[in-house]
Write a protein that holds these residues in place. Structure first.
Motif, PDB file in Angstrom:
ATOM      1  N   UNK A 601       0.847  -1.201   0.000  1.00  0.00           N
ATOM      2  CA  UNK A 601       0.000   0.000   0.000  1.00  0.00           C
ATOM      3  C   UNK A 601       0.876   1.242   0.000  1.00  0.00           C
ATOM      4  N   UNK A 602       1.974   1.167   0.747  1.00  0.00           N
ATOM      5  CA  UNK A 602       2.938   2.269   0.737  1.00  0.00           C
ATOM      6  C   UNK A 602       4.295   1.667   0.385  1.00  0.00           C
ATOM      7  N   UNK A 603       4.734   1.863  -0.842  1.00  0.00           N
ATOM      8  CA  UNK A 603       6.061   1.387  -1.244  1.00  0.00           C
ATOM      9  C   UNK A 603       7.078   2.442  -0.834  1.00  0.00           C
ATOM     10  N   UNK A 604       8.098   2.018  -0.102  1.00  0.00           N
ATOM     11  CA  UNK A 604       9.085   2.982   0.401  1.00  0.00           C
ATOM     12  C   UNK A 604      10.445   2.678  -0.211  1.00  0.00           C
ATOM     13  N   UNK A 605      10.994   3.634  -0.973  1.00  0.00           N
ATOM     14  CA  UNK A 605      12.305   3.398  -1.595  1.00  0.00           C
ATOM     15  C   UNK A 605      13.385   4.159  -0.848  1.00  0.00           C
ATOM     16  N   UNK A 606      14.613   3.716  -1.049  1.00  0.00           N
ATOM     17  CA  UNK A 606      15.753   4.344  -0.375  1.00  0.00           C
ATOM     18  C   UNK A 606      16.364   5.410  -1.276  1.00  0.00           C
ATOM     19  N   UNK A 607      16.444   6.627  -0.766  1.00  0.00           N
ATOM     20  CA  UNK A 607      16.938   7.733  -1.579  1.00  0.00           C
ATOM     21  C   UNK A 607      18.425   7.652  -1.861  1.00  0.00           C
ATOM     22  N   UNK A 608      19.204   7.139  -0.915  1.00  0.00           N
ATOM     23  CA  UNK A 608      20.660   7.141  -1.098  1.00  0.00           C
ATOM     24  C   UNK A 608      21.101   5.894  -1.859  1.00  0.00           C
ATOM     25  N   UNK A 609      20.715   4.719  -1.354  1.00  0.00           N
ATOM     26  CA  UNK A 609      21.245   3.502  -1.967  1.00  0.00           C
ATOM     27  C   UNK A 609      20.273   2.861  -2.950  1.00  0.00           C
ATOM     28  N   UNK A 610      19.042   3.358  -2.996  1.00  0.00           N
ATOM     29  CA  UNK A 610      18.034   2.698  -3.822  1.00  0.00           C
ATOM     30  C   UNK A 610      18.274   2.876  -5.312  1.00  0.00           C
ATOM     31  N   UNK A 620       6.830   6.621  -1.567  1.00  0.00           N
ATOM     32  CA  UNK A 620       7.567   7.500  -0.639  1.00  0.00           C
ATOM     33  C   UNK A 620       9.060   7.161  -0.766  1.00  0.00           C
ATOM     34  N   UNK A 621       9.899   8.185  -0.734  1.00  0.00           N
ATOM     35  CA  UNK A 621      11.343   7.954  -0.822  1.00  0.00           C
ATOM     36  C   UNK A 621      11.988   8.521   0.440  1.00  0.00           C
ATOM     37  N   UNK A 622      12.824   7.711   1.084  1.00  0.00           N
ATOM     38  CA  UNK A 622      13.500   8.191   2.297  1.00  0.00           C
ATOM     39  C   UNK A 622      14.860   8.771   1.908  1.00  0.00           C
ATOM     40  N   UNK A 623      15.068  10.060   2.175  1.00  0.00           N
ATOM     41  CA  UNK A 623      16.346  10.636   1.745  1.00  0.00           C
ATOM     42  C   UNK A 623      17.478  10.232   2.674  1.00  0.00           C
ATOM     43  N   UNK A 624      17.149   9.638   3.827  1.00  0.00           N
ATOM     44  CA  UNK A 624      18.232   9.173   4.709  1.00  0.00           C
ATOM     45  C   UNK A 624      18.203   7.652   4.877  1.00  0.00           C
ATOM     46  N   UNK A 625      17.405   6.962   4.077  1.00  0.00           N
ATOM     47  CA  UNK A 625      17.335   5.487   4.103  1.00  0.00           C
ATOM     48  C   UNK A 625      17.038   4.914   5.481  1.00  0.00           C
ATOM     49  N   UNK A 626      16.390   5.678   6.351  1.00  0.00           N
ATOM     50  CA  UNK A 626      16.348   5.300   7.759  1.00  0.00           C
ATOM     51  C   UNK A 626      14.965   4.791   8.180  1.00  0.00           C
ATOM     52  N   UNK A 627      14.951   3.660   8.884  1.00  0.00           N
ATOM     53  CA  UNK A 627      13.684   3.096   9.361  1.00  0.00           C
ATOM     54  C   UNK A 627      12.944   4.098  10.257  1.00  0.00           C
ATOM     55  N   UNK A 628      13.711   4.799  11.105  1.00  0.00           N
ATOM     56  CA  UNK A 628      13.081   5.747  12.036  1.00  0.00           C
ATOM     57  C   UNK A 628      12.281   6.802  11.268  1.00  0.00           C
ATOM     58  N   UNK A 629      12.723   7.120  10.042  1.00  0.00           N
ATOM     59  CA  UNK A 629      12.009   8.117   9.233  1.00  0.00           C
ATOM     60  C   UNK A 629      10.624   7.602   8.826  1.00  0.00           C
ATOM     61  N   UNK A 630      10.513   6.285   8.634  1.00  0.00           N
ATOM     62  CA  UNK A 630       9.192   5.729   8.273  1.00  0.00           C
ATOM     63  C   UNK A 630       8.241   5.949   9.454  1.00  0.00           C
ATOM     64  N   UNK A 631       8.748   5.730  10.651  1.00  0.00           N
ATOM     65  CA  UNK A 631       7.890   5.878  11.840  1.00  0.00           C
ATOM     66  C   UNK A 631       7.471   7.347  11.983  1.00  0.00           C
ATOM     67  N   UNK A 632       8.428   8.244  11.713  1.00  0.00           N
ATOM     68  CA  UNK A 632       8.091   9.683  11.769  1.00  0.00           C
ATOM     69  C   UNK A 632       7.036  10.005  10.711  1.00  0.00           C
ATOM     70  N   UNK A 633       7.194   9.393   9.536  1.00  0.00           N
ATOM     71  CA  UNK A 633       6.232   9.644   8.456  1.00  0.00           C
ATOM     72  C   UNK A 633       4.847   9.141   8.852  1.00  0.00           C
ATOM     73  N   UNK A 634       4.800   7.994   9.528  1.00  0.00           N
ATOM     74  CA  UNK A 634       3.504   7.474   9.981  1.00  0.00           C
ATOM     75  C   UNK A 634       2.880   8.472  10.961  1.00  0.00           C
ATOM     76  N   UNK A 635       3.708   8.983  11.858  1.00  0.00           N
ATOM     77  CA  UNK A 635       3.208   9.961  12.839  1.00  0.00           C
ATOM     78  C   UNK A 635       2.668  11.192  12.099  1.00  0.00           C
ATOM     79  N   UNK A 636       3.419  11.652  11.117  1.00  0.00           N
ATOM     80  CA  UNK A 636       2.956  12.798  10.333  1.00  0.00           C
ATOM     81  C   UNK A 636       1.660  12.472   9.604  1.00  0.00           C
TER      82      UNK A 636
END
Ligand code: ATP
Length: 849
Positions: A601-610, A620-636
């Protein structure tokens, strides 16, 4: 190959490598579009008619209010568009080019004619060009030719006039490399490329509406019909009572304009666009707006290990060669076995480190960094033993091979996962000799691998094979290998992973690690960060191979870590969770991850190594490739959804109040409580501004203590509509009281002023009620939103001016109020705050009980 100077000149000459999107709307056009609402047009006409019949003041004020509304709408639309376009830029693809003789990574839009571009599996072709080198290169050209299978490329010149799909020595912008590597010289960029010539593909600019917008639009339509019918009845009643047709019509249309919540879906766009801006600042770039809504409902997060939960800063820790373990610090070129292993690890390796810029897979850069540290010249080694052909790394095969010319012979070097390569060994290198690989060797190596893995180390096995002659490598060559040694490297968990995992669990979301790495390594890391309990084990992807889909659905429930997983396993795991009614977020970086990212439902790619292909498939693309960012995104995501809900609650309850007062007056046989100008003024002042301010409400951490929202649940639940109804009723009652007080003391015109003032002020105060579903008056949160305070102050000052300045009397059709009357208006309006807060308190207590 170009120099930087030549590239700059070419960029000036040919422009940037961009597709010009369909013509962007000008600000003026956006402004004009604000008037395309049918009701607004009718209102303008009615206002003109009433002006001709003598009420010029009303016409001017109505036009002024409508223009102000349109300006406000334009500013919001332009801002929202700007921030969404900014987001697009942030997730723009990158390309690898050789300039000034060195490999550089640059944004694809800067690639220019003449550039030498390097492409490998997972990359997106940045511009059209002719191949210079080609190693097992395969490209998915389906967007251009419709051909679904990847096309094999070669350097061979095709016959003249060959169709695009047959031009095997050319590559075309916008396609993805599915396999192999190659280099090419750019011949056309931007609109001159083949994809640029296809006009139909250029209309990529329009963003689809999100599910929430669709359901709100549908709701808005139904509501509009009800309101229009109601206004129609009012109009007929006013004529039957002997009122003027023009006045009655103007009132009915003004009421319809004020009561119909035309801003519902645009509020969603505005709040989403500001929300995504915040998310981008926190390293999560949203590529598809509907993902933001989905984030709030995510109940399963399937995450890669390497780089997402771990730092992806690999450092070689140990060597195992010739039956001995050596720590990385003690590696020496004097020991032949160690030297050979080091040499092979640099040759069977695609990464580079030019002037400190590491390009390539961190597993591979770790190997060349070690080589550098020990004093091996990377370029010298690679020049001395040139690569003849290769079988690139593939996460299904979990290994890669390269063929080199070494001292006159062709040697194939293979590196990959230990368990995979063990099955391919026939010999073992020992003290400069080669002997047959025995069962004992296998047990010894496996035991060593286990020991490394239990410490959370990633282990690669190295092997080689001398070929009888130089030839292009084929998969069948990866057999009968000679085992050389193991290299173990450390990739420590990110410091923030442990906390992020615990927040994720607290928020009712199950974290699942899905990795290509070894089972024991994966379990060791998962235990450190809290995904796996101490006495539990990881499961290997192959275990699910023989399960039916329904067996898998029961199985996934108990598993938190999957190891040695192939991209097909990922899709099945996601689907199994989805079929159990979950909303699944899935991370992916590899070439083959695109289908799983699309399935989630939400495909998350890695901005640095992807890879570019994974980014293209992701929402969604994580610019820091970090799992913690996904959790922050969920909170947002959860907060943004709540803010949208609050805004809509504010809009609908206020509009409902206006209707109630009009209904009450007409049932009670009283005069019409508002002038058309009043309704439009209320609409301008108390609709958009506080609603948007509520959309920008600061985020609350408490949302992460709640369970994920069900995706099936509509925003307009019964409970929600009930809240809107009671709050609207509350405002309606206060306004009606003000109307009656005014009517009994000074007649109709005065009553109308009191009702107008009270409704306006009540709605402004009600903004504070809508900050949260819980009571907030006694917490500091009541004044944490500067936008809301600003909207409130602007509104109160303006309405006070209208009610007290005698110069505005005629224009706004009000009577001037004295201090006592003004206080009655504000007192009644203020009462909404305690009443609604008490209602909220009772409701939340009932939920807790
Ligand atoms: P994750 O899926 O969590 O990102 P991963 O990086 O281990 O984990 P893959 O990239 O699919 O997943 O790698 C699978 C296995 O292939 C690794 O465990 C390793 O043994 C081997 N491997 C990884 N990178 C290379 C490489 N560049 N060359 C050869 N083998 C590799």
């Amino acid at each position: 190959m170009l120099t930087s100077e030549q590239a700059r000149k070419n960029q000036e000459k040919f422009g940037l490598n961009e597709l010009t999107e369909g013509k962007r709307k000008s600000t003026f056009r956006i402004f004009l579009e604000q008037f395309k609402d049918f009701l607004v047009v009718i209102l303008v006409i009615a206002a003109f008619v009433s002006g001709f019949l003598g009420d010029v003041e009303s016409t001017i004020v109505i036009l002024f209010v409508i223009i102000m509304n349109a300006i406000l709408g334009t500013v919001q639309t332009v801002k929202a568009e700007k921030s969404l376009n900014g987001l697009k830029q942030l997730s723009a693809p990158a390309a690898k080019v050789v300039r000034d003789g060195t490999l550089k990574q640059i944004p694809s839009r800067e690639v220019t004619v003449g550039d030498e571009v390097i492409i490998e599996a997972g990359d997106c072709i940045p511009a059209d060009g002719r191949l210079l080198t080609c190693m097992s290169l395969e490209i998915d050209e389906s967007t251009l030719t419709g051909e679904s299978l990847p096309v094999g490329k070669s350097l061979e010149e095709p016959p003249k006039g060959a169709a695009l799909g047959d031009q095997t020595n050319r590559v075309f912008s916008g396609n993805f490399v599915t396999y192999g590597r190659g280099t090419y010289e750019v011949t056309a960029i931007g609109m001159k490329t083949e994809v640029g010539k296809i006009a139909g593909l250029l209309n990529t600019a329009s963003e689809k509406r999100t599910p929430l917008q669709i359901s709100l639009d549908e709701f808005g339509k139904k509501l509009s019909i009800i309101i229009l019918v109601f206004c129609g009845i009012l109009f007929v009643m006013s004529i039957l009572r002997g009122g003027s047709v023009v006045d009655g019509f103007l009132f009915a249309v003004a009421l319809a304009v004020a009561a119909i919540p035309e801003a519902l879906s645009s509020i969603v766009t505005i709040v989403l666009s500001f929300g995504t801006q915040k998310m981008a600042n926190e390293h999560a770039i949203i590529r598809k707006l509907k993902a933001v809504e989905g984030l709030g409902s995510v109940s399963i997060i399937c995450s890669d290990k390497t780089g997402t939960l771990t730092q992806n800063k690999m450092t070689v820790e140990e060597y195992y060669v010739d039956g001995n373990r050596t720590s990385a610090e003690d590696i020496s070129l004097d020991c032949h076995g160690q030297e050979l292993l080091l040499l092979y690890s640099i040759l069977c390796n695609d990464s580079s480190n030019v002037q400190g810029q590491e390009i390539g897979d961190p597993t591979e850069t770790a190997l060349i960094n070690l080589g550098k540290r020990v004093g091996l010249g990377i370029t010298d080694v690679r020049d001395k033993y040139p690569r003849l052909s290769e079988l690139p790394f593939d996460s299904d095969r979990k290994c890669m091979s390269t063929e080199h010319k070494m001292n006159g012979r062709a040697v194939m070097i293979v590196k990959g996962a230990v368990d995979v390569l063990m099955e391919k060994m026939a010999f073992v290198w020992e003290d400069n000799f080669v002997r047959t690989f025995t069962k004992g060797d296998k047990e010894r190596i496996n035991a060593q691998n286990l020991e490394f893995s239990q410490n959370g180390l990633r282990v690669l096995a190295f092997a080689y094979k001398e070929l009888e002659e130089e030839r292009k490598l084929a998969l069948e060559d990866e057999e009968g290998l000679t085992f050389l040694g193991l290299i173990a490297m450390m990739d420590p968990p990110r410091t923030e992973s442990k906390e992020a995992v615990s927040r994720c669990i607290q928020a009712g979301i199950k974290p699942v690690m899905i990795t290509g790495d070894h089972k024991i390594t994966a379990a060791a890391i998962a235990k450190r960060i809290g995904i796996l309990e101490e006495d539990s084990e990881a499961c290997e992807g192959a275990v699910i191979d023989h399960m039916t889909d329904s067996e898998l659905q029961d199985f996934v429930e108990g598993i938190s870590v999957y190891a040695r997983v192939s991209p097909e396993h990922k899709i099945r795991i996601v689907r199994a969770w989805q079929e159990k009614g979950n909303i699944v977020a899935m991370t992916g970086d590899g070439v083959n991850d695109a289908p799983a990212l699309k399935q989630a439902d939400i495909g998350v790619a890695m901005g640095i190594t992807g890879s570019e292909v994974s980014k293209d498939a992701a929402s969604m693309v994580l610019t820091d490739d970090n799992f913690a960012t996904i959790i922050k995104a969920v909170e947002n995501g959860r907060n943004i959804y709540q803010n949208i809900k609050n805004s809509i609650q504010f809009l609908l309850s206020g509009n409902f109040a206006a209707i109630l007062v009009v209904l009450f007056a007409s049932v009670a046989g009283l005069p019409v409580p508002f002038e058309p100008v009043h309704l439009l003024f209320i609409n301008l002042l108390t609709d958009s501004l506080p609603a948007i301010a509520l959309g920008l409400e600061p985020h609350r951490a408490e949302v992460m203590r709640q369970k994920p929202r069900s995706m099936k649940e509509s925003i307009l639940t019964r409970e929600y509509l009930f809240c809107i109804g009671t709050e609207g009723l509350c405002i309606g009652v206060m306004t009606s009281i003000a109307f009656l007080v005014g009517y009994w003391s000074d007649g109709a015109a005065f009553a109308s002023t009191m009702a107008f003032g009270t409704l306006c002020a009540s709605r402004l105060i009600h903004g504070f009620n809508c900050k949260s579903p819980r009571p907030v008056v006694f917490s500091s949160a009541i004044c944490n939103n500067v936008y809301l305070i600003g909207a409130f102050l602007i509104g109160i000052v303006l309405i006070t001016c209208v009610m007290t300045l005698s110069g505005l009397k005629g224009i706004f059709k009000v009577d001037t109020l004295n201090m006592g009357q003004l206080l009655t208006v504000y007192g009644l309006a203020f009462l909404n705050l305690p009443v609604v807060q008490i209602l909220k308190w009772v409701k939340t207590r009932r939920v807790v009980l």
